[in-house]
Design an enzyme around this catalytic site. Structure first.
Site, mmCIF file in Angstrom:
data_model
loop_
_atom_site.group_PDB
_atom_site.id
_atom_site.type_symbol
_atom_site.label_atom_id
_atom_site.label_comp_id
_atom_site.label_asym_id
_atom_site.label_seq_id
_atom_site.Cartn_x
_atom_site.Cartn_y
_atom_site.Cartn_z
ATOM 1 C CE1 TYR A 464 -4.025 1.989 0.202
ATOM 2 C CE2 TYR A 464 -2.753 3.295 1.763
ATOM 3 C CZ TYR A 464 -3.852 3.154 0.937
ATOM 4 O OH TYR A 464 -4.777 4.166 0.833
ATOM 5 C CB SER A 544 -7.158 2.384 -2.933
ATOM 6 O OG SER A 544 -7.581 3.710 -2.795
ATOM 7 C CG ASP A 627 -14.033 3.230 -6.933
ATOM 8 O OD1 ASP A 627 -14.239 4.119 -6.077
ATOM 9 O OD2 ASP A 627 -12.981 2.593 -7.000
ATOM 10 C CG HIS A 662 -12.446 2.684 -3.266
ATOM 11 N ND1 HIS A 662 -11.729 2.806 -4.443
ATOM 12 C CD2 HIS A 662 -11.548 2.856 -2.268
ATOM 13 C CE1 HIS A 662 -10.459 3.054 -4.159
ATOM 14 N NE2 HIS A 662 -10.317 3.083 -2.848
#
Length: 692
Positions: A464, A544, A627, A662
């Site tokens: 991430y 993301s 999303d 999302h």
């Protein structure tokens, strides 16, 4: 493969004298309103479905995922006025069900079953808040994974639905008044027709809703039309003395703080405490006039301070008036909960949870016992509570629920899931590797015991690296299935996250963002050097901001990976700020308005760094049509560019989910199908075999 035709435009934008082509600008149109985009999406999905359904192992993978997913899962219970509220999923329910019970481990009764709201399970329960007397529940209802919520109210005892209905709510929750006659909430202006999933989320305003009245009659409490991109979080102190307003201008944790007395008139202004965005000051609670905050002021790993608001005068520096309660530690202070006579503090020490209890003056009381090495979450409650609850999990152990007696300090197991996964056969270990610039980065590797390091193990590298978010260990049915298939799960804690405090975050944002990609690439190289895997057996995945991570890594090092799975990623770094929540990310990524930041963004923006004639690894890009956090145009444009540029034989696929957003609120059936698609894609492209 023959991909659907994707029309190229002659669109060119000029930033600071630099011409930047954007041939797929038309893909920014909403799939619900653009026939051309809708046709392209349908054609891409058709190709992807044919490819995935032709993989013989996919059906078996989905069957195993379904079997593993079928176990009871509970949330950490919360307590209000002697009632306990928790979410439970029987196993394969699309949405967890809200229960209310008389005891923390009681069977309870169903209060809200979101599965009854839609046939396909795509309408979900969002935030919820009980009035102080547990008479009413206000809750958010979300459709198709959108960030938009509609607030409803119900009578808890009878289950009766009240007529109240509040629309155009995005984030934040509900803050009841002490009397239970109404609540504060934040709403946004109603968007233009057909723009609700594309338009910028700006101009929020705090309102007070009185039960029984229509939304247009709600009283305006606070707004800042002069700062349309700011967002608000209003808290009422448990003793009903103060309203504390925290204002953010981005996803950065640093915030302003204002307050007023609850008994002051609506027109009375909020008084400033912190009027800049230099530090985080998160309100924890109060004891009389003493307000407690979690802060990174003069403490990158954070500490607890208090402030006597009765002693403040207009010409005094608030920061100089603060009293340190719990000093900063080498470990990162992730969160603190204030109870009647103690503070429960949650730390991360090299990504592993540690929990400590302190007296209100900061004197250390004791460590809170945890059942192993992993992640502890929860510990919420009202200041008057004498008990609190938390969950504990790791990469090989699903979340169990514990009760913590605040008076004795003892923890008791109250719920433990039964999963058809033999954790004794698997293990996790932490290691450290060196990134490109010499930075030491932790990584946790999980796999079947007795794994041979022969460079042949299919390995999933997940990352991430952003927004001050920490990746701590947690159980995942998807990971469990992957390990049963013979795979390795590797999760590095990249810069940009919050694992080592604000300095770690700052080292991976704005002009330092390349550090995050360097950390991830270094993790891949380390796994290869340590003979866990090799390039043909190595897959990368992230969602993301992690989708950006995968997109940037595969465009910078297409030779390093055997397969790539970027999900709901931010992939057009020059136009992200023009859509929905994008403007909140400016402090994280920088913007094209600043020349130096523009040049940094252009240097790594995945969409703009796709190079024709390059051999790219097998890639499946995942997004969803609803999303409205990271709008799907990012994935559409990146996918079209990759397909046009691919010079090798590997597939570049687009998996575009319908009636999904999302990630939050995605029904279980869609989660299982998506995971089965991902693991089948990797099974084929990493040439896997073995496992069980």
């Amino acid at each position: 493969m023959k991909y659907p035709d994707a029309r190229r435009e002659d669109q060119v934008d000029t930033f600071h004298g630099v011409d930047v082509p954007d041939p797929y600008r038309w893909m920014e149109e909403d799939v619900r309103t653009s026939e051309e985009v809708a046709e392209w999406v349908a054609a891409e999905n058709e190709i992807t479905r044919k490819y995935l359904e032709a993989i013989p192992e996919r059906a078996g993978i989905e069957e195993r995922l379904t079997k593993l997913w079928n176990f009871e899962r509970y949330s950490v219970p919360t307590q209000t006025a002697g009632k306990f509220f928790y979410l439970k999923n029987d196993g394969l329910q699309n949405q967890a069900v809200l229960y209310v019970a008389d005891t923390a481990d009681g069977a309870g009764r169903v209060l809200i079953d979101p599965n009854s709201w839609s046939e396909d399970g795509t309408v979900s329960l969002g935030f919820m808040a009980e009035s102080d007397d547990a008479q009413y529940l206000a809750y958010g209802r979300k459709d198709a994974g959108s960030d938009w919520s509609t607030i409803y109210v119900m009578d808890i005892a009878s289950g009766e639905q009240l007529p109240d209905k509040l629309e155009w709510v995005r984030w934040g929750g509900v803050q009841w008044n002490a009397e239970g006659t109404g609540f504060y909430y934040t709403r946004y202006p109603e968007p233009e027709t057909d723009e609700q999933h594309q338009a910028l989320a700006i101009k929020p305003a705090i309102h007070f809703h009185k039960l029984g009245e229509k939304q247009e009659e709600d009283e305006l409490i606070y707004s800042r039309p002069d700062e349309p991109t700011w967002s608000f979080d209003l808290r009422r102190s448990d003793d009903n003395q103060f309203l504390v307003l925290m204002i953010s201008r981005s996803t950065d944790p640093q915030n302003q703080v204002f307050f007023k007395r609850v008994d002051e008139s609506v027109d009375a202004p909020f008084r400033p405490l912190i009027e800049d965005f230099e530090n985080q000051f998160w309100f924890l609670g109060n004891v009389d006039e003493q307000l407690y905050f979690l802060t990174d002021f003069e403490a990158p790993t954070k500490r607890v301070v208090s402030l006597d608001v009765a002693s403040l005068t207009g010409d005094q520096s608030v920061r100089k008036r603060m009293t340190e309660i719990v000093p900063a530690d080498e470990a990162t202070l992730e969160g603190v909960v204030l109870f009647k006579d103690q503070l429960v503090a949650m730390y991360l020490k090299d990504v592993i949870s540690k929990v400590k209890a302190f007296e209100l003056d900061g004197k250390f009381l004791h460590d809170v016992g945890l059942p192993g090495i992993g992640s502890a979450n929860g510990f919420s409650g009202r200041q008057s509570d004498t008990e609190t609850f938390f969950s504990f999990t790791s990469y090989v152990a699903p979340a169990s629920i514990f009760r913590l007696d605040l008076e004795s300090g003892k923890s008791t197991l109250i719920r433990q899931p039964e999963v058809e996964f033999d954790r004794s056969l698997f293990e996790s270990r932490q290691a450290f590797y060196t990134s490109k610039d010499g930075t030491r980065v932790p990584i946790i590797i999980s796999h079947r015991k007795g794994l041979e390091r022969n460079s042949e193990n299919p390995t999933l590298l997940y990352g991430y690296g952003g927004f001050d978010i920490s990746l701590s260990p947690y159980f995942s049915v998807a990971y469990a299935t992957w390990m049963e298939m013979g795979g390795v799960v590797a999760v590095p804690n990249l810069r940009g996250g919050g694992e080592y405090g604000e300095a770690w975050h700052q080292a991976g944002k704005k002009l330092n963002k390349q550090n995050v990609f360097d950390d991830f690439i270094a993790a891949a190289e380390w796994l290869i050097d340590e003979k866990y895997t090799s390039t043909p057996k190595l897959a990368i995945m992230g969602g993301s901001n992690g989708g950006l991570l995968v997109g940037a890594s595969l465009t910078q090092r297409p030779d390093l990976f055997g397969a790539c799975l970027p999900a709901v990623g931010v992939l057009d770094m020059l136009r992200y700020q023009n859509f929905t929540a994008g403007h909140f990310w400016r402090d994280e990524y920088g913007t094209v308005d600043d020349e130096e930041e523009f040049r940094a963004l252009l240097a790594y923006s995945p969409y703009h760094n796709v190079k024709p004639g390059t051999v790219y690894p097998p890639t499946m890009i995942l997004t969803a049509d609803t999303d409205d956090r990271v709008v799907p145009m990012h994935s559409f444009k990146f996918g079209a560019a990759l397909q046009a540029a691919q010079a090798g034989p590997a597939p570049i696929l687009m998996r575009i989910e319908t009636r999904a957003g999302h990630g939050a609120g995605t029904p279980t059936t869609k989660k299982i199908e998506e995971t089965a698609d991902c693991w089948a894609f990797l099974w084929k492209n990493l040439r896997m075999s073995g496992g069980e």
